[in-house]
Design an enzyme around this catalytic site. Structure first.
Site, PDB file in Angstrom:
ATOM      1  N   ASP A   1       0.828  -1.209   0.000  1.00  0.00           N
ATOM      2  CA  ASP A   1       0.000   0.000   0.000  1.00  0.00           C
ATOM      3  C   ASP A   1       0.864   1.262   0.000  1.00  0.00           C
ATOM      4  OD1 ASP A   1      -1.405  -2.267   1.162  1.00  0.00           O
ATOM      5  OD2 ASP A   1      -3.033  -0.896   1.623  1.00  0.00           O
TER       6      ASP A   1
ATOM      7  N   HIS B   1      -0.988   4.704  -0.602  1.00  0.00           N
ATOM      8  CA  HIS B   1      -1.951   5.660  -0.047  1.00  0.00           C
ATOM      9  C   HIS B   1      -1.549   7.127  -0.201  1.00  0.00           C
ATOM     10  CE1 HIS B   1      -5.040   3.007   1.407  1.00  0.00           C
ATOM     11  NE2 HIS B   1      -4.137   2.224   1.994  1.00  0.00           N
TER      12      HIS B   1
ATOM     13  N   ASP C   1      -3.822  -0.029  -3.734  1.00  0.00           N
ATOM     14  CA  ASP C   1      -4.046   1.069  -2.782  1.00  0.00           C
ATOM     15  C   ASP C   1      -3.033   2.194  -2.994  1.00  0.00           C
ATOM     16  OD1 ASP C   1      -6.218  -0.233  -1.786  1.00  0.00           O
ATOM     17  OD2 ASP C   1      -5.575  -0.177   0.308  1.00  0.00           O
TER      18      ASP C   1
ATOM     19  N   ASP D   1      -6.157   7.625  -1.762  1.00  0.00           N
ATOM     20  CA  ASP D   1      -6.934   7.761  -0.521  1.00  0.00           C
ATOM     21  C   ASP D   1      -6.038   7.961   0.702  1.00  0.00           C
ATOM     22  OD1 ASP D   1      -9.493   7.732  -1.528  1.00  0.00           O
ATOM     23  OD2 ASP D   1      -9.794   5.583  -1.245  1.00  0.00           O
ATOM     24  N   ARG D   2      -6.594   8.675   1.684  1.00  0.00           N
ATOM     25  CA  ARG D   2      -5.973   8.979   2.976  1.00  0.00           C
ATOM     26  C   ARG D   2      -4.830   9.976   2.874  1.00  0.00           C
ATOM     27  NH1 ARG D   2      -8.096   5.473   6.766  1.00  0.00           N
ATOM     28  NH2 ARG D   2      -8.833   3.474   6.036  1.00  0.00           N
TER      29      ARG D   2
ATOM     30  N   ASN E   1      -8.330  -2.463  -2.900  1.00  0.00           N
ATOM     31  CA  ASN E   1      -9.734  -2.168  -2.608  1.00  0.00           C
ATOM     32  C   ASN E   1     -10.031  -0.671  -2.656  1.00  0.00           C
ATOM     33  OD1 ASN E   1      -8.155  -2.129  -0.045  1.00  0.00           O
ATOM     34  ND2 ASN E   1     -10.103  -1.498   0.838  1.00  0.00           N
ATOM     35  N   HIS E   2      -9.003   0.173  -2.493  1.00  0.00           N
ATOM     36  CA  HIS E   2      -9.243   1.616  -2.551  1.00  0.00           C
ATOM     37  C   HIS E   2      -9.320   2.140  -3.977  1.00  0.00           C
ATOM     38  CE1 HIS E   2      -9.284   3.257   1.592  1.00  0.00           C
ATOM     39  NE2 HIS E   2      -8.794   2.045   1.848  1.00  0.00           N
TER      40      HIS E   2
ATOM     41  N   HIS F   1      -3.799  -7.963  -3.554  1.00  0.00           N
ATOM     42  CA  HIS F   1      -3.943  -6.941  -2.522  1.00  0.00           C
ATOM     43  C   HIS F   1      -4.494  -7.534  -1.230  1.00  0.00           C
ATOM     44  CE1 HIS F   1      -4.364  -3.036  -0.711  1.00  0.00           C
ATOM     45  NE2 HIS F   1      -5.601  -3.344  -0.373  1.00  0.00           N
TER      46      HIS F   1
ATOM     47  N   ARG G   1     -15.017  -6.907   8.286  1.00  0.00           N
ATOM     48  CA  ARG G   1     -15.053  -5.951   7.176  1.00  0.00           C
ATOM     49  C   ARG G   1     -16.416  -5.941   6.496  1.00  0.00           C
ATOM     50  NH1 ARG G   1     -10.003  -3.825   5.657  1.00  0.00           N
ATOM     51  NH2 ARG G   1      -8.166  -5.064   6.169  1.00  0.00           N
TER      52      ARG G   1
ATOM     53  N   HIS H   1      -2.892  -4.655   2.186  1.00  0.00           N
ATOM     54  CA  HIS H   1      -4.261  -4.420   2.670  1.00  0.00           C
ATOM     55  C   HIS H   1      -4.396  -4.075   4.142  1.00  0.00           C
ATOM     56  CE1 HIS H   1      -8.556  -4.544   2.330  1.00  0.00           C
ATOM     57  NE2 HIS H   1      -8.742  -5.732   2.864  1.00  0.00           N
TER      58      HIS H   1
END
Length: 451
Positions: A127, A129, A156, A159-160, A188-189, A240, A319, A346
């Site tokens: 990830d 991010h 990923d 995001d964030r 997943n993002h 992921h 989740r 993840h």
């Protein structure tokens, strides 16, 4: 070099053009070798020539890609988000995303990296991010993609963090430049729901203003093309989230004749079993959000599932999406497909502190399962994550990447690194105080509504 008008070409660019030196490219003091850097260590880099333009012959070069990286780094420290079109005009954005999308959409759900030579290495990245400065450090530390250096990014990208757009575009540029050396898998993002909750949608709107909706739609379309998994040298599976279920399908008893024949998929809990790579190859990955149905249950599992120390395969109730699988399932999957290693991502430090029996993410990786046939590793490449936190006590986790080398490519070498500091001052693009830290207790109804 790759012609963007022919994204299916099998030739990678020649290695004749050397990359810029570390001093030229990383002239900012923000780039230390393995730890945070002092802002007073060296003068700031010279302003780049902006706006960036797309090559007239639609052919990317190594210097173009590295210039994109250094320009984004400079802009992150010297310009406001609304100045982004003055750095990368929307028509240049369109050209880059379109070129990458054409390549990505033609790749299978599981990309196989088999042409690893005797002097080759494969870098696996978890990830990211939107932590641009850490991404730039990682690329320098690992060495840029090259004829003998493959990269597999495990999803990923957005995001964030505040620079998801820059991060994603840099990786797309590397993909266009070296399509058979750089592989971008989906996380997943990379979905409509997550990007609407965790900041990427608002980031794109802030940076491209009245063309923001257009740019965001282009990103979503590109997400749909991202492959789901990879198999490296026939021995290493990366995804992921991780493993996935087998889809049990049976003809309806009411159906008579071929025309009215209806396939009913039964994902009942008591029938859960591990899926096959053949089933994975048939999944429709263009579905970004629930409802996942039929063969499309598999992408949901690949992107959202987590390992467990409890044996067996079960729904991931925490989740609300995907599966939990135990060491016995890791052994079954490795043995069935003659694999030695599973590398997944993840889970950052926020998620791992809530997972009893599994190691924390302080070093950027954990070895979760050690079984007869091999190992399961979780890899996380965003140090000091998340960028924005509601509490004063930060996780201060390291990030990590893995290097796999000849001859077997199944003996991971871990490279850990600390966050690049100081990060430029920037406002978050989501309400990080109200949004849950990890992707738990998801609003499934909202996910379906926004899809």
């Amino acid at each position: 070099m790759l012609s963007l008008s022919d994204p299916t070409t099998t030739e990678d660019p020649p290695a004749a053009e050397p990359p810029p030196s570390d001093e030229d490219f990383f002239s900012s003091a923000s780039f230390a070798s393995t730890s945070s850097a002092s802002p007073s260590a060296s003068p700031p880099p010279n302003p780049p020539e902006i706006p960036l333009s797309y090559p007239a012959d639609s052919t990317l070069t190594l210097s173009w890609v590295t210039n994109l990286m250094s320009t984004f780094e400079w802009a992150s420290r010297n310009l406001t988000p609304s100045d982004f079109p003055s750095v990368l005009p929307v028509h240049v954005f369109d050209a880059l995303v379109l070129s990458a999308s054409k390549i990505l959409h033609k790749e299978p759900n599981c990309v196989r990296i088999d042409d690893c030579g005797i002097d080759s290495s494969v870098v696996v990245v978890g990830d990211l991010h939107g932590q641009l400065h850490d991404v730039l450090f990682l690329l320098r530390d690992a060495g840029f993609p090259a004829d003998n250096r493959f990269f597999v990014f495990n999803g990923d990208y957005v995001d964030r963090g505040a620079w998801g757009l820059e991060t994603f575009l840099i990786l797309l540029a590397w993909k266009v430049l070296m399509p058979h050396r750089v592989y971008l898998l989906r996380g997943n993002h990379e979905s409509k729901y997550c990007t609407s909750v965790y900041g990427f949608e608002k980031e794109v709107l802030a940076k491209y203003g009245d063309r923001g909706k257009h740019a965001y739609r282009k990103c979503l379309g590109c997400f749909e093309g991202l492959p789901l998994t990879s198999v490296i040298a026939g021995k290493v599976y990366t995804a992921h989230g991780g493993l996935f279920r087998s889809i049990v399908s049976t003809p309806s008893k009411r159906a008579k004749g071929k025309k009215n024949r209806k396939i009913i998929v039964n994902p009942a809990v008591n029938s859960l079993s591990l899926g096959s790579l053949e089933e994975l190859s048939k999944a429709r990955r263009s579905v970004l959000d629930p409802p996942w149905e039929g063969m499309n249950l598999i992408p949901g599992d690949v992107l959202w599932s987590d390992p467990s120390m409890k044996p067996g395969l079960s729904p991931n109730t925490e989740r609300g999406i995907g599966l939990l699988w135990g060491p016995d399932c890791t052994e079954e999957f490795l043995k069935k497909f003659n694999l030695k290693l599973i590398i997944r991502s993840h889970e950052g430090p926020d998620a791992r502190e809530k997972r009893p029996g599994l190691g924390g993410m302080d070093e950027g990786y954990t070895i979760d399962h050690v079984v007869e046939s091999g190992k399961l590793i979780t890899l996380f490449s965003a140090p000091d994550y998340p960028q924005f936190q509601a509490t004063q006590d930060r996780y201060k986790n390291k990030g990590a990447y893995i290097v796999l080398e000849f001859p077997n490519f199944d003996a991971p070498v871990f490279h850990c690194f600390e966050a690049i500091t100081p990060r430029p001052k920037v406002n978050p693009y989501y309400d990080y105080e109200d949004v849950i830290d990890s992707d738990e207790e998801l609003d499934l109804a909202s996910m379906v509504t926004t899809s």
